[in-house]
Design an enzyme around this catalytic site. Structure first.
Site, short mmCIF file in Angstrom:
data_model
loop_
_atom_site.label_atom_id
_atom_site.label_comp_id
_atom_site.label_asym_id
_atom_site.label_seq_id
_atom_site.Cartn_x
_atom_site.Cartn_y
_atom_site.Cartn_z
CD GLN A 114 -1.15 0.12 3.73
OE1 GLN A 114 -1.52 -0.98 4.16
NE2 GLN A 114 -1.55 1.26 4.27
CB CYS A 120 -4.69 -0.87 5.58
SG CYS A 120 -5.73 0.09 6.72
CG HIS A 256 -3.13 -2.25 9.58
ND1 HIS A 256 -3.06 -1.53 8.40
CD2 HIS A 256 -2.33 -3.35 9.39
CE1 HIS A 256 -2.27 -2.16 7.55
NE2 HIS A 256 -1.83 -3.26 8.12
#
Length: 308
Positions: A114, A120, A256
């Site tokens: 990424q 993410c 995340h």
């Protein structure tokens, strides 16, 4: 950490790190600043691996994030837990297996990167869609994260500023997702949506896994890769090398989005297998493992809190 710092050894390792990762610094000031950051991380790695690795279950290393400050590393995430509202919650029958690996089964694409975009959530989404498509059709294809980054903002996502897998699934129910090759990843979100060809995969539906229920998470995993959110705020993620991260080693403040792809057991410790989006040079070839318990709680690093 002072007793672990050998300044000559740290700078020698830093110079090696620069060459290995192709880094360049425009000024002596920047060089010295990065050397200071690297030296602190050098000490943390030595301290952990000497004193804490056995108890915590994992080792750390001076990887490509070793010159990043905590604030800079935070850009490698982007899950917005505060915007999540559980919906479509569905209970499944228990799984019949204690060992699952969708990577070995051929339902997981290569590890992606990424970069310094808080996207993410889009990689977690494409991973779940890629897995479901492969399991349904036998064909493994790589789908476009950049399409989600550029085109799903009206669904509540914020491009490189973060988003949610559920919001991306809502978008994918309405708009077919392109192949990676047709809408390649850029790592930024400027200029709006650039759809040029017809997409190839829609999400027919999705469900939120009942929260804090490991048996249900296992049941969902038995059907295919699962999008999960974790707390990746600690240095154990920034400098992770290998091993099983214990539940005591991280918190549950989700930040995340990643992809749950398997589960197993090693030397009496049960674990989850998780695909990350920081490229294959990080961790266990781009993957990491989290301790798996039977407790009905948020789970290691919060992974049982907001899975879908």
């Amino acid at each position: 950490l002072g007793s672990y710092i050998d300044m000559a050894g740290a700078e020698e390792a830093f110079v090696e790190h620069i060459y290995k990762n192709g880094l360049e610094y425009a000024s002596a000031h920047e060089y010295l600043f990065r050397l200071e950051v690297f030296t602190q991380n050098y000490a943390k790695v030595l301290h952990h691996n000497i004193n804490d690795a056995r108890e915590d279950g994992f080792t750390m290393t001076l990887n490509k994030f070793a010159t990043m400050t905590t604030d800079e590393f935070d850009q490698m995430k982007g899950y917005r837990a505060e915007n999540h509202v559980a919906s479509n919650i569905r209970h499944l029958l228990p799984a019949n297996s204690d060992s699952i690996n969708w990577v070995e089964a051929g339902a997981v694409t290569d590890v992606k990167n990424q970069a310094t975009c808080g996207s993410c959530w889009s990689f977690s989404t494409t991973g779940a869609l890629e897995g479901a498509h492969q399991i349904a059709t036998g064909e493994l294809i790589s789908l476009s994260e950049q399409q989600f980054v550029d085109c799903s903002k009206s669904y509540g996502n914020l491009g490189c500023m973060g988003g949610l897998m559920d919001s991306a699934f809502d978008y994918a129910k309405d708009v077919a997702i392109d192949l990676e090759s047709d809408y390649p990843y850029q790592g930024w979100s400027f200029g709006g949506c650039k759809l040029a060809v017809e997409g190839v995969v829609n999400a027919a539906s999705y469900s939120d896994v009942p929260a804090n229920d490991p048996a249900q998470l296992e049941a969902y995993l038995a059907k295919g890769p699962v999008s999960i959110a974790i707390d990746a705020s600690g240095v154990q993620f920034q400098l992770y090398k290998t091993g099983i991260i214990s539940q005591a080693s991280c918190g549950t403040d989700l930040d995340h989005g990643v992809l749950l792809v398997g589960m197993g057991e090693e030397d009496g410790t049960k674990y989850w297998i998780v695909k990350n989006s920081w490229d294959s040079t990080w961790g266990e070839n781009g993957y990491f493992r989290l301790e798996r318990t039977d407790a009905k709680d948020a789970g290691t690093c919060g992974l049982q809190s907001q899975a879908s």
